[in-house]
Scaffold this motif. Structure first.
Motif, PDB file in Angstrom:
ATOM      1  N   UNK A 226       0.832  -1.204   0.000  1.00  0.00           N
ATOM      2  CA  UNK A 226       0.000   0.000   0.000  1.00  0.00           C
ATOM      3  C   UNK A 226       0.870   1.258   0.000  1.00  0.00           C
ATOM      4  N   UNK A 227       2.025   1.182   0.656  1.00  0.00           N
ATOM      5  CA  UNK A 227       2.935   2.329   0.667  1.00  0.00           C
ATOM      6  C   UNK A 227       3.467   2.615  -0.736  1.00  0.00           C
ATOM      7  N   UNK A 228       3.765   1.540  -1.487  1.00  0.00           N
ATOM      8  CA  UNK A 228       4.230   1.696  -2.862  1.00  0.00           C
ATOM      9  C   UNK A 228       3.159   2.373  -3.711  1.00  0.00           C
ATOM     10  N   UNK A 229       1.907   1.911  -3.581  1.00  0.00           N
ATOM     11  CA  UNK A 229       0.800   2.544  -4.312  1.00  0.00           C
ATOM     12  C   UNK A 229       0.663   4.005  -3.904  1.00  0.00           C
ATOM     13  N   UNK A 230       0.714   4.294  -2.635  1.00  0.00           N
ATOM     14  CA  UNK A 230       0.542   5.667  -2.157  1.00  0.00           C
ATOM     15  C   UNK A 230       1.605   6.591  -2.742  1.00  0.00           C
ATOM     16  N   UNK A 231       2.859   6.110  -2.795  1.00  0.00           N
ATOM     17  CA  UNK A 231       3.932   6.939  -3.370  1.00  0.00           C
ATOM     18  C   UNK A 231       3.673   7.222  -4.846  1.00  0.00           C
ATOM     19  N   UNK A 232       3.314   6.183  -5.585  1.00  0.00           N
ATOM     20  CA  UNK A 232       3.069   6.347  -7.013  1.00  0.00           C
ATOM     21  C   UNK A 232       1.831   7.196  -7.271  1.00  0.00           C
ATOM     22  N   UNK A 233       0.791   6.971  -6.478  1.00  0.00           N
ATOM     23  CA  UNK A 233      -0.457   7.728  -6.630  1.00  0.00           C
ATOM     24  C   UNK A 233      -0.203   9.217  -6.386  1.00  0.00           C
ATOM     25  N   UNK A 234       0.567   9.503  -5.360  1.00  0.00           N
ATOM     26  CA  UNK A 234       0.870  10.901  -5.026  1.00  0.00           C
ATOM     27  C   UNK A 234       1.730  11.544  -6.107  1.00  0.00           C
TER      28      UNK A 234
END
Length: 273
Positions: A226-234
């Protein structure tokens, strides 16, 4: 509102803005207030519509949306939408266009759609596109796309969890890796790896709009956590997915059947339908 190739966000209040790089051609529309855009001479000006290309770094020194209730129309990749709109608007900076000739009608159409929470995505997009694309630019071909690049983009979308390598993609279209990378960036505005990441973020958006958690969306869309997604999403959207879906103001998501079909195989493969 999410379609298989387009996404339309209709804001209801002033929103925060963080610097980020656009990974898709986007049309910003001020439904209330105005956008603040830097011109070619470095002077800021206020506009109501602004067309931004893929690959551009956006921060408040270039475009500020902090004083507007904004609609954001993510245009379909490999379509004629961006060049058609560019042909209608004035160039403010290289690649950035403003002042759509029918922006009053565009704003009215978007506000009307926003007032109808039960409207279908297809109907909503049709109403918005009618003033955006006047008769004289509809069905015109402004730009030709290399079929090899289009094929690679389709294979990336089809093999989201397989994570095909650049070498495998290049072999399919009989190009060297370096030639494919250069050609793809020229036509898509992004390197292959960033295009894949953008599409994974798009898929995760659909999954979260269906009510799944950030963690579930991350794993189903091919992110490591989820942290990986959050970084990419941001990095792509300038906000985190939790800010979008889990905190006020809440987003009312409307999905077209075509959007659900994109994620249905992923949900079925994990037995979470």
């Amino acid at each position: 509102m999410v379609h298989s190739r387009e996404l339309l966000f209709l804001g209801t209040c002033f929103g925060r803005q963080e610097a980020h790089r656009r990974t898709q051609d986007v049309l910003y529309v001020a439904l209330k207030g105005s956008l603040r855009l830097r011109t070619g001479r470095g002077r800021p000006t206020t506009v109501r519509t602004c067309l931004v290309p893929t690959g551009l770094w956006i921060d408040e020194s270039i475009l500020s949306t902090s004083q507007a209730v904004v609609a954001v129309y993510f245009l379909a990749p490999f379509s004629q939408d961006h060049p058609a709109l560019a042909s209608l608007m004035a160039e403010a900076l290289p690649g950035i266009f403003c002042n759509h000739p029918h922006e009053d009608d565009v704003v009215s159409a978007m506000v009307e759609v926003r007032r109808q929470p039960d409207i279908s995505v297809g109907t909503a997009l049709s109403r918005v596109r009618e003033p955006l694309f006047p008769d004289h630019v509809r069905n015109l071909e402004f730009r030709e796309y290399d079929p090899r690049v289009v094929h690679v983009a389709r294979r990336i979308r089809e093999s989201l969890t397989a994570n095909m390598t650049l070498a495998e993609l290049a072999e399919e279209v009989h190009l060297s890796e370096s030639r494919l990378e250069k050609l793809f960036k020229e036509q898509a505005g992004l390197p292959v790896t960033q295009y894949r990441m953008r599409y994974r973020v798009f898929i995760s958006t659909i999954i979260m709009a269906l009510g799944y958690s950030v963690t579930e969306a991350a794993l189903l869309a091919g992110f490591s956590s989820s942290a990986h997604l959050s970084r990419c999403y941001r990095a792509i959207n300038g906000i985190t997915p939790s800010a979008t879906f889990l905190q006020p103001p809440y987003v009312h998501a409307v999905l077209a059947p075509s959007a659900y079909r994109l994620v249905e195989p992923l949900l079925e493969s994990q037995s979470v339908v």
